[in-house]
Design an enzyme around this catalytic site. Sequence first.
Site, PDB file in Angstrom:
ATOM      1  N   SER A 241       0.826  -1.224   0.000  1.00 27.38           N
ATOM      2  CA  SER A 241       0.000   0.000   0.000  1.00 27.38           C
ATOM      3  C   SER A 241       0.853   1.265   0.000  1.00 27.38           C
ATOM      4  O   SER A 241       0.604   2.195  -0.782  1.00 27.38           O
ATOM      5  CB  SER A 241      -0.991  -0.005   1.171  1.00 27.38           C
ATOM      6  OG  SER A 241      -0.349  -0.334   2.376  1.00 27.38           O
ATOM      7  N   HIS A 271      -2.084  -8.976   1.713  1.00 23.80           N
ATOM      8  CA  HIS A 271      -1.721  -7.720   2.413  1.00 23.80           C
ATOM      9  C   HIS A 271      -2.836  -7.423   3.425  1.00 23.80           C
ATOM     10  O   HIS A 271      -3.122  -8.235   4.291  1.00 23.80           O
ATOM     11  CB  HIS A 271      -1.500  -6.630   1.350  1.00 23.80           C
ATOM     12  CG  HIS A 271      -0.933  -5.340   1.855  1.00 23.80           C
ATOM     13  ND1 HIS A 271      -0.272  -5.210   3.051  1.00 23.80           N
ATOM     14  CD2 HIS A 271      -0.924  -4.072   1.309  1.00 23.80           C
ATOM     15  CE1 HIS A 271       0.124  -3.944   3.215  1.00 23.80           C
ATOM     16  NE2 HIS A 271      -0.272  -3.237   2.164  1.00 23.80           N
ATOM     17  N   HIS A 318       5.710 -13.044   6.747  1.00 23.52           N
ATOM     18  CA  HIS A 318       5.917 -11.631   6.410  1.00 23.52           C
ATOM     19  C   HIS A 318       7.032 -11.487   5.381  1.00 23.52           C
ATOM     20  O   HIS A 318       7.954 -12.304   5.338  1.00 23.52           O
ATOM     21  CB  HIS A 318       6.262 -10.816   7.660  1.00 23.52           C
ATOM     22  CG  HIS A 318       6.023  -9.356   7.472  1.00 23.52           C
ATOM     23  ND1 HIS A 318       6.973  -8.509   6.975  1.00 23.52           N
ATOM     24  CD2 HIS A 318       4.909  -8.604   7.685  1.00 23.52           C
ATOM     25  CE1 HIS A 318       6.451  -7.292   6.899  1.00 23.52           C
ATOM     26  NE2 HIS A 318       5.203  -7.315   7.318  1.00 23.52           N
ATOM     27  N   ARG A 327       3.604  -5.580  16.518  1.00 27.69           N
ATOM     28  CA  ARG A 327       2.220  -5.089  16.484  1.00 27.69           C
ATOM     29  C   ARG A 327       1.270  -6.185  16.956  1.00 27.69           C
ATOM     30  O   ARG A 327       0.207  -5.901  17.512  1.00 27.69           O
ATOM     31  CB  ARG A 327       1.856  -4.636  15.052  1.00 27.69           C
ATOM     32  CG  ARG A 327       2.728  -3.506  14.534  1.00 27.69           C
ATOM     33  CD  ARG A 327       2.470  -3.222  13.062  1.00 27.69           C
ATOM     34  NE  ARG A 327       2.835  -4.343  12.207  1.00 27.69           N
ATOM     35  CZ  ARG A 327       2.654  -4.380  10.893  1.00 27.69           C
ATOM     36  NH1 ARG A 327       2.095  -3.339  10.282  1.00 27.69           N
ATOM     37  NH2 ARG A 327       3.015  -5.429  10.182  1.00 27.69           N
ATOM     38  N   ASP A 373      -2.008  -8.943  11.564  1.00 26.83           N
ATOM     39  CA  ASP A 373      -3.380  -9.332  11.236  1.00 26.83           C
ATOM     40  C   ASP A 373      -3.865 -10.569  11.989  1.00 26.83           C
ATOM     41  O   ASP A 373      -5.069 -10.831  12.033  1.00 26.83           O
ATOM     42  CB  ASP A 373      -3.499  -9.592   9.727  1.00 26.83           C
ATOM     43  CG  ASP A 373      -3.166  -8.355   8.921  1.00 26.83           C
ATOM     44  OD1 ASP A 373      -3.622  -7.268   9.320  1.00 26.83           O
ATOM     45  OD2 ASP A 373      -2.438  -8.461   7.926  1.00 26.83           O
TER      46      ASP A 373
HETATM   47  N1  NMX Z   1       0.974 -20.049   5.110  1.00 27.28           N
HETATM   48  C1  NMX Z   1       1.348 -20.930   4.134  1.00 27.28           C
HETATM   49  N2  NMX Z   1       2.393 -20.722   3.317  1.00 27.28           N
HETATM   50  C2  NMX Z   1       3.107 -19.607   3.509  1.00 27.28           C
HETATM   51  C3  NMX Z   1       2.810 -18.674   4.520  1.00 27.28           C
HETATM   52  C4  NMX Z   1       1.681 -18.928   5.322  1.00 27.28           C
HETATM   53  N3  NMX Z   1       1.286 -18.067   6.267  1.00 27.28           N
HETATM   54  N4  NMX Z   1       3.711 -17.673   4.468  1.00 27.28           N
HETATM   55  C5  NMX Z   1       4.543 -17.951   3.442  1.00 27.28           C
HETATM   56  N5  NMX Z   1       4.173 -19.116   2.860  1.00 27.28           N
HETATM   57  C6  NMX Z   1       4.746 -19.749   1.670  1.00 27.28           C
HETATM   58  C7  NMX Z   1       4.605 -18.815   0.484  1.00 27.28           C
HETATM   59  O1  NMX Z   1       3.296 -18.885  -0.050  1.00 27.28           O
HETATM   60  C8  NMX Z   1       5.704 -19.315  -0.432  1.00 27.28           C
HETATM   61  O2  NMX Z   1       5.245 -20.493  -1.039  1.00 27.28           O
HETATM   62  P1  NMX Z   1       5.588 -20.823  -2.587  1.00 27.28           P
HETATM   63  O3  NMX Z   1       7.077 -20.795  -2.680  1.00 27.28           O
HETATM   64  O4  NMX Z   1       4.978 -22.149  -2.816  1.00 27.28           O
HETATM   65  O5  NMX Z   1       4.964 -19.721  -3.419  1.00 27.28           O
HETATM   66  C9  NMX Z   1       6.802 -19.673   0.553  1.00 27.28           C
HETATM   67  O6  NMX Z   1       6.141 -19.905   1.822  1.00 27.28           O
HETATM   68  C10 NMX Z   1       7.863 -18.617   0.747  1.00 27.28           C
HETATM   69  O7  NMX Z   1       7.242 -17.400   1.106  1.00 27.28           O
HETATM   70  P2  NMX Z   1       8.002 -16.346   2.061  1.00 27.28           P
HETATM   71  O8  NMX Z   1       9.256 -15.939   1.361  1.00 27.28           O
HETATM   72  O9  NMX Z   1       8.133 -16.907   3.422  1.00 27.28           O
HETATM   73  O10 NMX Z   1       6.955 -15.165   2.150  1.00 27.28           O
HETATM   74  P3  NMX Z   1       6.713 -13.936   1.154  1.00 27.28           P
HETATM   75  O11 NMX Z   1       7.632 -12.835   1.513  1.00 27.28           O
HETATM   76  O12 NMX Z   1       6.738 -14.387  -0.268  1.00 27.28           O
HETATM   77  O13 NMX Z   1       5.215 -13.544   1.489  1.00 27.28           O
HETATM   78  C11 NMX Z   1       3.375 -13.134   2.927  1.00 27.28           C
HETATM   79  C12 NMX Z   1       4.861 -12.903   2.685  1.00 27.28           C
HETATM   80  C13 NMX Z   1       2.926 -12.219   4.064  1.00 27.28           C
HETATM   81  C14 NMX Z   1       2.615 -12.747   1.648  1.00 27.28           C
HETATM   82  C15 NMX Z   1       3.139 -14.603   3.275  1.00 27.28           C
HETATM   83  O14 NMX Z   1       3.823 -14.925   4.460  1.00 27.28           O
HETATM   84  C16 NMX Z   1       1.675 -14.971   3.408  1.00 27.28           C
HETATM   85  O15 NMX Z   1       1.036 -15.277   2.410  1.00 27.28           O
HETATM   86  N6  NMX Z   1       1.102 -14.909   4.658  1.00 27.28           N
HETATM   87  C17 NMX Z   1      -0.296 -15.140   4.888  1.00 27.28           C
HETATM   88  C18 NMX Z   1      -1.096 -13.902   4.530  1.00 27.28           C
HETATM   89  C19 NMX Z   1      -0.883 -12.793   5.529  1.00 27.28           C
HETATM   90  O16 NMX Z   1      -0.960 -12.970   6.727  1.00 27.28           O
HETATM   91  N7  NMX Z   1      -0.645 -11.572   5.010  1.00 27.28           N
HETATM   92  C20 NMX Z   1      -0.552 -10.393   5.868  1.00 27.28           C
HETATM   93  C21 NMX Z   1       0.819  -9.728   5.897  1.00 27.28           C
HETATM   94  C22 NMX Z   1       0.781  -8.525   6.766  1.00 27.28           C
HETATM   95  N8  NMX Z   1      -0.020  -7.456   6.189  1.00 27.28           N
HETATM   96  O17 NMX Z   1      -0.845  -6.897   6.867  1.00 27.28           O
HETATM   97  O18 NMX Z   1       0.150  -7.077   5.027  1.00 27.28           O
HETATM   98  C1  MLT Z   2       2.143  -3.712   6.452  1.00 26.59           C
HETATM   99  O1  MLT Z   2       1.832  -3.237   7.545  1.00 26.59           O
HETATM  100  O2  MLT Z   2       2.177  -3.015   5.427  1.00 26.59           O
HETATM  101  C2  MLT Z   2       2.376  -5.191   6.352  1.00 26.59           C
HETATM  102  O3  MLT Z   2       2.955  -5.702   7.505  1.00 26.59           O
HETATM  103  C3  MLT Z   2       3.046  -5.638   5.093  1.00 26.59           C
HETATM  104  C4  MLT Z   2       4.483  -5.255   4.904  1.00 26.59           C
HETATM  105  O4  MLT Z   2       5.112  -4.582   5.699  1.00 26.59           O
HETATM  106  O5  MLT Z   2       5.019  -5.709   3.862  1.00 26.59           O
END
Ligand code: NMX
Ligand code: MLT
Length: 435
Positions: A241, A271, A318, A327, A373
Site C-alpha cells: 500500500s 496484504h 511476512h 504489532r 493481522d
Molecule cells: N501459510 C502458508 N504458506 C506460507 C505462509 C503462510 N502463512 N507464508 C509464506 N508461505 C509460503 C509462500 O506462499 C511461499 O510459497 P511458494 O514458494 O509455494 O509460493 C513460501 O512460503 C515462501 O514465502 P516467504 O518468502 O516466506 O513469504 P513472502 O515474503 O513471499 O510472502 C506473505 C509474505 C505475508 C505474503 C506470506 O507470508 C503470506 O502469504 N502470509 C499469509 C497472509 C498474511 O498474513 N498476510 C498479511 C501480511 C501482513 N499485512 O498486513 O500485510
Molecule cells: C504492512 O503493515 O504493510 C504489512 O505488515 C506488510 C508489509 O510490511 O510488507
Amino acid sequence: NLDLYSELKELIPEYQERVKKLKINYGKVELGNITVDMVLGGMRGMTALLWLGSAVDPEEGIRFRGMTIPDCQKSLPAAKPGGEPLPESILWLLLTGKIPSKEQVDSLSQELRSRATVPDYVFKAIDALPVSAHPMTQFTTGVMALQVQSEFQKQHQSGLAKARYWEPTYEDSMNLIARLPAVAAYVYRRIFKDGKIIPLDESLDYGANYAHMLGFDDPQMLEFMRLYITIHSDHEGGNVSSHTAHLVSSPLADPYLAFAAALNGLAGPLHGLANQEVLRWIRSIVAEFGTPHISTEELKDYIHKTLSSGQVVPGYGHGVLRKTDPRYTCQREFALKHLPDDPLFQLVSKLKEVVPPILLQLGKVKNPWPNVDAHSGVLLNYYGLTEENYYTVLFGVSRSIGVGPQLIWDRALGMPLERPKSITLEKLEDLCKKA
Ligand code: NMX
Ligand code: MLT
C-alpha cells in the site's frame, strides 16, 4: 509551534539540504547488488526507496522515527495518563520526527476536526454501488469522490511552482486523513447498520471519533481504536500500500488518487485483507468443531487441512519480519489486560503455539511467526465490531496517517517520477549464461 504546518515549514529547508548533500557527494555509493532472486522474487531485500517515517528491522520490527511501539506507548501523548498513544501523536511524529507536546496534539485534533466535512456527493457515489459491494470497494469509491476537492490538482493546473508543490499536498493529505473516518463509518453503517450517519463529536480525538461514528462508545474500544490506528499507520515504504501510494503520486497524481490506488493494493488477501481472512478462518475452525475450546491435535489437523487445500495460514509470515510482529505483541498485551478470558483470544493464543512449527516443517516459509493481522480481529470482535469484511477498511484509514506524511515529503524533497528498469526473460537468461 502549536500547528503542524508551521512546524513542518521550518523543517523542510534542513531536510532539502541533507538530501542535496547526499546527491552531490554520495550519489555513487552502493547500497547493495541487484540479484536475479530480487528480480524474480518480488524485489525482497532490495533497498530502493526513501521513506522518512519508519523502518522495519527483520528481528525487531517497526520503529516510527526511531521509536519502537513500547517507546511510543511510553512517550507519545495519550487521551488519558498511561493510555494508548493518540493517532494525532503518531501523525505529528511521522511528519516531523519530533515527539509532540499534549498541546500540539490537541491543536492537531482540532485541525483534523475542522477539516472533516465530507461533501454529500461522496455518500451519493457510495450509494450508487450495491450494498453487497465489498466494504473496501465502497471505501475506495468514497476516496475517489473526495478527490474532486483536490487542492493539488487545482493549484497545479493554475501553474503552481515546483518549490511549492508540498503546500497543496499538505492540504490534500490532511484533508484526506481528516475525512476518511466519516467516509469509512458511512460504509460500515450503510452495509451493516441502519445507514444513518452518526455525526462527528467535537469533543473527541481522531481515533475515538472514528469509533463513535461507527457506533461504538465503550471507553475501552476507544482506547483500542487509538492503539489500532497508531500501530497500523506505517510499516516503512516497501509494503504494497505505501509503495503504491508513493509510486502513483510520483507523476504528480494528487494524494487522493495515490491513496485510492494504495487502498486497492491493501485490499489484497496477502496484504491488508489478511485481517478479514484471519477472523473468517478462526470462525471456520470454531464452526468445524462446534466450540472455540479445541485440542492441540484438532488444531494441528485443521491447519494441515488448510495448507493441503492450497491455502496460506492467514496472519502468519511476512515479507520482511523474521520474528513475531511487535504489532501482534502489543495487541496481545492489550487483550491480556482487558479480555483474558475471551474464548477467541484464547484460540488466537493457542494458534501462536501450534502454527509456527507446522509452517517451519514446510521448509519454505521464511517467517513462521504471527503478523499484525493474526490478532486484530478477535479484539474488534470482542468489542462488538463483528463484521470481518469491514476490517481492512480500518487498516486503510490507519494507513493514511503513514502515507500522507511521506507524500508531503516526496514533494518537499522534489522526489522524481518513479521509473525503474525492467528486463525481458531472454535478456535475463542471456546475462545469467554469461555470469
Ligand atoms: N501459510 C502458508 N504458506 C506460507 C505462509 C503462510 N502463512 N507464508 C509464506 N508461505 C509460503 C509462500 O506462499 C511461499 O510459497 P511458494 O514458494 O509455494 O509460493 C513460501 O512460503 C515462501 O514465502 P516467504 O518468502 O516466506 O513469504 P513472502 O515474503 O513471499 O510472502 C506473505 C509474505 C505475508 C505474503 C506470506 O507470508 C503470506 O502469504 N502470509 C499469509 C497472509 C498474511 O498474513 N498476510 C498479511 C501480511 C501482513 N499485512 O498486513 O500485510
Ligand atoms: C504492512 O503493515 O504493510 C504489512 O505488515 C506488510 C508489509 O510490511 O510488507
